[in-house]
Design a protein around this motif. Structure first.
Motif, mmCIF file in Angstrom:
data_model
loop_
_atom_site.group_PDB
_atom_site.id
_atom_site.type_symbol
_atom_site.label_atom_id
_atom_site.label_comp_id
_atom_site.label_asym_id
_atom_site.label_seq_id
_atom_site.Cartn_x
_atom_site.Cartn_y
_atom_site.Cartn_z
ATOM 1 N N LEU A 120 10.286 -5.065 3.371
ATOM 2 C CA LEU A 120 10.362 -4.148 3.766
ATOM 3 C C LEU A 120 8.393 -4.036 4.275
ATOM 4 O O LEU A 120 7.966 -4.817 3.226
ATOM 5 C CB LEU A 120 10.135 -3.361 2.311
ATOM 6 C CG LEU A 120 11.309 -3.071 1.388
ATOM 7 C CD1 LEU A 120 11.339 -2.509 0.267
ATOM 8 C CD2 LEU A 120 12.714 -2.137 2.761
ATOM 9 N N PRO A 121 8.392 -3.712 5.404
ATOM 10 C CA PRO A 121 7.474 -3.696 6.216
ATOM 11 C C PRO A 121 6.511 -2.666 5.361
ATOM 12 O O PRO A 121 7.163 -0.769 5.130
ATOM 13 C CB PRO A 121 7.955 -3.247 7.967
ATOM 14 C CG PRO A 121 9.013 -2.169 8.226
ATOM 15 C CD PRO A 121 9.583 -3.461 6.342
ATOM 16 N N GLY A 122 5.063 -2.080 5.356
ATOM 17 C CA GLY A 122 4.502 -0.910 4.459
ATOM 18 C C GLY A 122 4.557 -0.026 5.884
ATOM 19 O O GLY A 122 4.638 0.366 5.332
ATOM 20 N N ASN A 123 4.530 -0.147 7.058
ATOM 21 C CA ASN A 123 4.173 0.222 8.238
ATOM 22 C C ASN A 123 5.749 0.622 9.110
ATOM 23 O O ASN A 123 6.478 -0.519 9.394
ATOM 24 C CB ASN A 123 3.224 0.024 9.066
ATOM 25 C CG ASN A 123 3.204 1.014 10.069
ATOM 26 O OD1 ASN A 123 3.827 2.071 10.504
ATOM 27 N ND2 ASN A 123 1.400 0.896 10.766
ATOM 28 N N ALA A 124 6.399 1.821 8.284
ATOM 29 C CA ALA A 124 7.527 1.514 9.184
ATOM 30 C C ALA A 124 7.841 2.248 10.413
ATOM 31 O O ALA A 124 8.844 2.488 10.987
ATOM 32 C CB ALA A 124 7.823 3.150 8.337
ATOM 33 N N ARG A 134 -2.625 -5.920 8.060
ATOM 34 C CA ARG A 134 -1.366 -5.274 8.810
ATOM 35 C C ARG A 134 -1.406 -4.874 9.934
ATOM 36 O O ARG A 134 -2.377 -5.789 10.690
ATOM 37 C CB ARG A 134 -1.563 -3.661 7.950
ATOM 38 C CG ARG A 134 -1.576 -3.684 6.268
ATOM 39 C CD ARG A 134 -2.063 -2.400 5.893
ATOM 40 N NE ARG A 134 -0.002 -1.351 6.419
ATOM 41 C CZ ARG A 134 -0.275 -0.516 5.843
ATOM 42 N NH1 ARG A 134 -1.234 0.562 5.193
ATOM 43 N NH2 ARG A 134 0.738 0.241 6.010
ATOM 44 N N GLY A 135 -0.041 -5.040 10.546
ATOM 45 C CA GLY A 135 0.070 -4.486 12.299
ATOM 46 C C GLY A 135 0.452 -6.002 12.747
ATOM 47 O O GLY A 135 0.885 -7.365 12.086
ATOM 48 N N LEU A 136 0.227 -6.357 13.912
ATOM 49 C CA LEU A 136 0.609 -6.876 14.742
ATOM 50 C C LEU A 136 0.085 -8.505 14.221
ATOM 51 O O LEU A 136 0.522 -9.141 14.458
ATOM 52 C CB LEU A 136 -0.177 -6.717 16.478
ATOM 53 C CG LEU A 136 1.179 -7.343 17.039
ATOM 54 C CD1 LEU A 136 2.106 -7.684 17.123
ATOM 55 C CD2 LEU A 136 0.844 -7.095 18.370
ATOM 56 N N ARG A 137 -1.446 -8.283 14.262
ATOM 57 C CA ARG A 137 -2.292 -9.265 14.172
ATOM 58 C C ARG A 137 -1.653 -9.395 13.016
ATOM 59 O O ARG A 137 -2.172 -10.928 12.552
ATOM 60 C CB ARG A 137 -3.938 -8.666 14.295
ATOM 61 C CG ARG A 137 -4.664 -9.989 13.594
ATOM 62 C CD ARG A 137 -6.584 -9.397 13.807
ATOM 63 N NE ARG A 137 -7.109 -10.807 13.510
ATOM 64 C CZ ARG A 137 -7.385 -10.918 11.892
ATOM 65 N NH1 ARG A 137 -6.684 -10.796 10.915
ATOM 66 N NH2 ARG A 137 -8.288 -11.765 11.946
ATOM 67 N N ASP A 150 1.210 -1.567 1.567
ATOM 68 C CA ASP A 150 1.534 -2.723 1.677
ATOM 69 C C ASP A 150 3.324 -3.021 1.917
ATOM 70 O O ASP A 150 3.993 -2.474 1.543
ATOM 71 C CB ASP A 150 1.092 -3.595 0.659
ATOM 72 C CG ASP A 150 0.470 -4.992 1.685
ATOM 73 O OD1 ASP A 150 0.442 -5.442 2.603
ATOM 74 O OD2 ASP A 150 -0.233 -5.654 0.657
ATOM 75 N N ASP A 151 3.278 -4.327 3.048
ATOM 76 C CA ASP A 151 4.141 -4.853 3.188
ATOM 77 C C ASP A 151 4.906 -5.529 1.744
ATOM 78 O O ASP A 151 4.354 -5.498 0.767
ATOM 79 C CB ASP A 151 4.554 -6.293 3.814
ATOM 80 C CG ASP A 151 3.604 -5.439 5.855
ATOM 81 O OD1 ASP A 151 4.007 -4.586 5.938
ATOM 82 O OD2 ASP A 151 2.794 -6.463 5.897
ATOM 83 N N ILE A 152 6.187 -5.428 1.841
ATOM 84 C CA ILE A 152 7.108 -6.029 0.279
ATOM 85 C C ILE A 152 8.044 -7.093 0.791
ATOM 86 O O ILE A 152 8.788 -6.765 1.989
ATOM 87 C CB ILE A 152 7.767 -5.780 -0.293
ATOM 88 C CG1 ILE A 152 6.155 -4.000 -0.823
ATOM 89 C CG2 ILE A 152 8.822 -5.790 -1.313
ATOM 90 C CD1 ILE A 152 7.284 -3.211 -1.470
#
Length: 900
Positions: free
Chosen positions: A515-519, A548-551, A747-749
Motif C-alpha cells: 500500500l503506497p503512502g501517497n495514493a 517518500r516519492g519517486l526518489r 508511510d508506505d506499507i
C-alpha cells in the motif's frame, strides 16, 4: 486715578469712541434681520461681544465714593455691594502701593473729564494676588446736578484672550489650504476664505449673499441647501458629504467632500452654519484605481484558490473560466495543444503556432453555447461562422493573430467587428484578448477573453490580469501534464521493482500486500521480495528506504537489485546486509565513494530515522531491511536485521510473538557488523515480515502498533481461540490490513506472509560417499534408484550423467568426504558437497583437450547450475525441470557430441 497708574508697567490702552450702554435685559438685534427691518426687542439673551466679555459697571457720587455697585462688578472685583457702596473706590479695591496715584485720578474724574486707562485691582483668584482692569469713566450728574461719574470695567486678560482667539480664527480661516465658508441663518454666504474663492474663480467679496444655487448645478445645490437647513435646525454635524460640480472655466467634473457644523454665539444661540470643502477629485480617482486593483487582487486570490485544485488538464481549464466569467469578461475559451494532451513532449508545429489544438473549455455569460467570438482569428470565419465546439481539434493558420500570439507568446487584442444586431454574437463583441498560456517558458495553449459591446473595454491593467490568470492556469496545466507523465513512469518503475502478485517458493505458501503512502503517485520506498536460492531454499526480504516519492522508489530499486545480486551469490544473511550497507553508503556520493558518508551517516540517524538537521539528506541513502533464508529440508530459517521492525512468528495453537532478532543499524550508516540468528520453524508456522508503516503512525507509538499486529494475528477471523496459523494467507493479510490503521497515508506499507511447509522425508535423498573412485559409480546407482522411486524415469539418464560429472570433479578438485543430495519439489535439484574451497570455473575446452568439458555439459543439460560456499567447503548443484508431458528433456548424447 491717573491715566497711567504708578507701578503699572503695561502700556495704556484707550478707546477711540464711546459706546452707549443698552438697558438691562435688552438684546442686540440679529444682523441678518437688520437688512430688511428695524431693530426689534427680543426676549432671548444678547448675542454679541458681551457674551464673551463680562463688563462690570459702578457709579461714583459727588463725594468720590461708590454710590452704585453692579453684580458683575462684585463678580469681577470680588466685593459685594455692602462692602463697596459708600467706600472710597481706591481704598476698596486698589492695592496700597497704587492708592496715592489713584486718589489724584479720582479727583480729576470728578472735575468732569472722561478717562480711560488700566487700573490694578486686588484679585485673590490669581497667583500674583492682583489683576489689571481696563476702566472707562464717563462724567455724570446726580439728581441735584452735582458732579458724579459712571464707570465701566473689563478684565484685561479677557480682552487679550478675545484678541488671541480672533487672531487664531483669522489665521485658520485665511491661511488654511482647505476651503472654509460661512452661511447665515438665511442660508446665504457670509464669508469665504481665499482657498474657497480660488476654486470658483471669484474674489472673496463677491460671495457675500450668494446661495448654493449660484455655485452648483441644480441637483447638487438642492442637496447642499437641504443639508445646510438640516444642520441649522438639528445642530447635528454632517461630515464627508460628496458634492459634484464644475469649477468655473473648467469642463472637468470635480468632486468635493463637504463637512458642515452649526455655529453658536457665546450664549448658545445659532448664528449660522460653517463648512469645510475639500477637493477630492484626485483622491476619488486614486480610490477608483485602488478599487480596480483590489478587484484584480481579489480575482487573483480567487484564481489562486480555485485554479489547480485538480491534476486533470480539462478540469483546470474549466476552473480558469469559472474565475474569469463573468467577473472579468463575458465569454472565454481555452485551447490546449493536442500533442501535449496525448503525451508528446514537443508536438509538430508547436514552435510556429500551427500545431493542432483542442478546445477543452468554453464559458459564456451571454449565450447558452459556443459562439464564433475569438474564432475571428481563423481564416474564412466570415464565410463559415460555425463556432469551435468543446472537444474539437483544430488549428490556426500561420498568418492568423492566434498563431502569431502562440509563436511570440505575446498578448494580442482583436477588435470587435461592426455589424447589426441581426448578425452572430461575434459582431457584438467589444474586443477580445488572445492570451498565450505560458508555463516554464513553454506555450501550452491559448486562452481567449471577450467583452461584449456596452461593457468597459479592456485596458492595460486588464491585459496584465489576463496574462496572470492565463499563466497561473498554464502552470497548473503543465504541472498536471508533468504529473501524469511522471506518474505513468513511476507506476512502470514501481511495478517493475515489486515481485509478481503470487510469488512461489519451495516449502512455503506466500501472500503479500503493498500500500503506497501517497495514493496520488502510488510510489514509495518500501519493498518486499521472494528470491529462490539453490537447494530449494528461499530468501525473504522486506525493506524500507527512508523518504517518500519517486526518489525513494529509485533508491529502493537500486537496493532491491543489489539484494537480488547478493542473494544469488548464496552469501549468509549477515554477509548480504554487510555488503548491502557498503552499497547503500556509496549510492548517494559521486562515483560511489564512501568518503564522508561514514563520518556523517551516524549523525543522520536517531532511533532508526533520519535526523532533522542542516545535512543534505538528498545525497544520503538510509534504509532498513530484514533478510531471512529458509531451508525447507532442515526447516530452519536464518535471520539478519538492519534496523527493521522484528518479524512476527505464529506457531499452530500459540500466540503471535515478536522474534528476538538483533536489530542492527540501518543500511547506509555503517561501522557496525550485523548479527544473524537461526530458528527452527515447525510445519504450519506463519512468518510475517512488514514495514513500519503498518504498525506506526502519529496517532500511536510503535509498541502499541506491534501489540495491535500481534492481536490481529492471534484472531485473524475475529473469533476467539484461533490464530493466523490456521487461516488462509490471503484472508490473514486482508484481516490484518483492515484491523490496523492502514489509511493514515503517512508511510508506505509492505506486508509479506509465509506459511512453512517443509519438504517431506520422501522428497529428499541424502547420501555420504567416501573420497574414492568407486564413489562415482555408486553415485549413479543411488541417483537412478531414487528417480525411479519418484517416477522420474525420463530424467534418469541425464541425472546419471550430470551426477557423474559433479562427483568426478569433487574427487579431482575437492577434499574429504563427498555428500550427494537429491531434492524433489517443483523442480529436481542435485547437490554434491565436498570439503574443498576452490570454486568450480566453467571454461571453453580446445579441440585437442581431453578434459574441461564437464561443466559445459552440465550447463547444456540442466535448467541451471552453480556453486556456493559452506562452513566446511562448497556445494555444486544443478537443477532439472520436471517432465510435464508436453516437452522433452535435452538428449544427453546430442549434447555430448555438440561439445566437439
Amino acid at each position: 486715578m491717573s491715566e497711567k497708574p504708578a507701578g503699572a508697567d503695561m502700556p495704556e490702552e484707550t478707546v477711540g469712541s464711546q459706546v452707549s450702554p443698552m438697558p438691562q435685559g435688552s438684546s442686540m438685534p440679529d444682523m441678518s434681520s437688520m437688512s430688511s427691518m428695524s431693530a426689534v426687542w427680543q426676549s432671548s439673551p444678547p448675542g454679541s461681544i458681551y457674551d464673551y466679555i463680562r463688563v462690570a459697571s459702578f457709579a461714583l457720587g459727588p463725594d468720590g465714593r461708590i454710590a452704585q455697585w453692579s453684580e458683575r462688578a462684585a463678580e469681577l472685583l470680588g466685593l459685594t455691594a455692602s462692602q463697596a457702596i459708600g467706600k472710597d473706590p481706591v481704598e476698596a479695591f486698589v492695592p496700597p502701593e497704587y492708592q496715592e496715584t489713584g486718589q489724584r485720578a479720582v479727583a480729576d474724574i470728578l472735575d468732569g473729564r472722561e478717562w480711560t486707562g488700566l487700573v490694578p485691582y486686588r484679585n485673590p483668584r490669581t497667583p500674583s494676588g492682583h489683576g489689571i482692569a481696563e476702566v472707562y469713566v464717563m462724567p455724570a450728574q446726580d439728581e441735584h446736578g452735582k458732579r458724579a461719574a459712571l464707570c465701566i470695567a473689563v478684565d484685561v486678560s479677557a480682552l487679550r484672550g478675545l484678541e488671541t482667539d480672533l487672531a487664531s480664527s483669522q489665521a485658520v480661516f485665511g491661511q488654511s489650504p482647505l476651503g472654509f465658508f460661512l452661511f447665515g441663518t438665511d442660508l446665504r454666504i457670509l464669508r469665504v476664505n481665499e482657498r474657497f474663492a480660488k476654486v470658483f474663480g471669484r474674489p472673496t467679496e463677491e460671495y457675500r449673499g450668494t446661495t448654493p444655487h449660484d455655485l452648483l448645478p441644480r441637483g447638487e445645490a438642492d442637496r447642499l441647501a437641504a443639508a445646510l437647513r438640516q444642520v441649522l435646525d438639528s445642530g447635528q454635524s454632517l461630515t464627508d458629504m460628496p458634492i459634484v460640480g464644475q469649477a468655473p472655466g473648467s469642463p472637468d467634473r470635480r468632486r468635493w467632500s463637504v463637512s458642515l457644523y452649526r455655529l453658536h454665539s457665546g450664549s448658545g444661540r445659532p448664528i449660522g452654519v460653517a463648512g469645510l470643502a475639500t477637493d477630492v477629485t484626485g483622491r476619488r480617482r486614486a480610490e477608483q484605481e485602488a478599487a480596480g486593483v483590489r478587484r484584480n487582487l481579489a480575482l487573483l486570490n480567487e484564481a489562486g484558490a480555485r485554479i489547480g485544485t485538480s491534476l486533470d488538464l480539462e478540469t483546470t481549464a474549466r476552473e480558469l473560466l469559472d474565475v474569469a466569467v463573468p467577473q472579468f469578461c463575458d465569454l472565454a475559451s481555452v485551447d490546449l495543444y493536442q500533442g501535449l494532451l496525448s503525451g508528446d513532449e514537443a508536438p509538430p508545429g508547436l514552435a510556429d503556432g500551427s500545431a493542432e489544438l483542442r478546445r477543452v473549455a468554453f464559458a459564456s455569460a451571454v449565450s447558452d453555447g459556443p459562439v464564433p467570438f475569438g474564432d475571428i482569428c481563423r481564416v474564412n470565419t466570415v464565410e463559415d461562422p460555425k463556432p469551435i465546439q468543446v472537444g474539437e481539434v483544430h488549428r490556426y493558420p500561420f498568418n492568423s493573430l492566434c498563431a502569431h500570439a502562440l509563436r511570440t507568446a505575446q498578448v494580442r487584442v482583436v477588435p470587435g467587428r461592426d455589424g447589426s444586431e441581426a448578425l452572430e454574437l461575434g459582431a457584438m463583441l467589444q474586443s477580445t484578448l488572445v492570451v498565450p498560456m505560458v508555463a516554464r517558458d513553454t506555450v501550452v495553449g491559448l486562452a481567449q477573453f471577450s467583452r461584449t459591446k456596452g461593457s468597459e473595454p479592456f485596458g492595460e491593467r486588464d491585459r496584465a490580469l489576463a496574462v496572470e490568470l492565463a499563466a497561473r492556469a498554464a502552470v497548473s496545466i503543465d504541472n498536471a501534464r508533468l504529473y501524469r507523465r511522471e506518474h505513468e513512469r513511476a507506476l512502470i518503475l514501481q511495478r517493475s521493482l515489486l515481485p509478481p502478485g503470487d510469488p512461489e517458493a519451495a516449502g512455503l505458501d506466500i501472500a503479500c500486500r503493498y500500500l503506497p503512502g501517497n495514493a496520488a503517485t502510488e510510489v514509495g520506498g518500501d519493498w518486499f521480495d521472494v528470491i529462490e536460492l539453490p537447494g530449494h531454499r528461499t530468501a525473504l526480504v522486506v525493506g524500507d528506504v527512508m523518504g517518500r516519492g519517486l526518489r525513494a522508489a529509485v533508491a529502493m530499486g537500486e537496493l532491491r537489485t543489489a539484494v537480488r545480486t547478493l542473494a544469488l551469490l548464496d552469501l549468509e544473511p549477515a554477509e548480504v546486509l554487510s555488503a548491502l550497507d557498503e552499497i547503500a553508503r556509496g549510492l548517494g556520493t559521486p562515483g560511489g565513494s564512501h568518503a564522508g558518508a561514514r563520518s556523517g551517516s551516524r549523525a543522520l540517524v536517531r532511533d532508526g530515522r533520519a535526523a532533522d538537521d542542516s545535512s543534505d539528506l538528498t545525497e544520503v541513502y538510509l534504509a532498513t531491511c530484514v533478510y531471512a533464508v529458509y531451508d525447507p529440508v532442515t526447516r530452519r530459517c536464518t535471520f539478519a536485521n538492519a534496523g527493521h521492525p522484528p518479524p512476527v512468528l505464529v506457531e499452530p495453537g500459540e500466540d503471535a510473538l515478536l522474534m528476538e532478532v538483533p536489530p542492527g543499524l540501518p543500511l547506509g550508516v555503517g561501522g557496525e557488523p550485523f548479527e544473524e540468528i537461526e530458528v527452527e520453524l515447525p510445519d504450519g508456522a506463519l512468518l510475517a515480515l512488514y514495514t513500519d508503516g503498518l504498525v506506526e503512525s502519529r496517532d500511536h507509538t510503535l509498541d502499541e502498533g506491534l501489540q495491535a499486529l500481534r492481536a490481529a494475528l492471534n484472531t485473524p477471523d475475529g473469533a476467539d481461540g484461533g490464530n493466523a496459523a490456521a487461516g488462509s494467507l490471503e484472508d490473514v493479510c486482508d484481516h490484518v490490513l483492515s484491523t490496523l490503521d492502514t489509511h493514515h497515508g503517512e508511510d508506505d506499507i509492505a506486508l509479506l506472509m509465509a506459511r512453512v511447509q517443509g519438504l517431506s522425508a520422501e522428497s529428499v535423498g541424502d547420501w555420504r560417499l567416501p573420497s574414492a573412485p568407486q564413489s562415482v559409480g555408486r553415485a549413479r546407482e543411488l541417483a537412478r534408484e531414487q528417480l525411479e522411486s519418484w517416477g522420474l524415469d525420463d530424467l534418469v539418464d541425464t541425472t546419471e550423467l550430470l551426477v557423474s560429472e559433479l562427483v568426478t570433479n569433487a574427487l579431482r578438485y575437492g577434499e574429504g568426504e563427498i555428500r550427494l543430495r537429491l531434492l524433489l519439489d517443483r523442480t529436481l535439484v542435485c547437490e554434491v558437497w565436498d570439503g574443498g574451497l576452490v570454486q568450480p570455473r566453467r571454461r571453453r575446452a580446445r579441440d585437442t583437450d581431453e578434459g574441461g568439458r564437464g561443466l559445459q555439459l552440465v550447463g547444456l543439460l540442466s535448467a541451471g547450475w552453480g556453486s556456493r560456499r559452506t562452513p566446511l567447503g562448497k556445494t555444486v548443484w544443478f537443477e532439472l525441470a520436471l517432465p510435464d508431458g508436453r516437452s522433452s528433456s535435452p538428449d544427453s548424447v546430442e549434447a555430448l557430441l555438440s561439445l566437439w
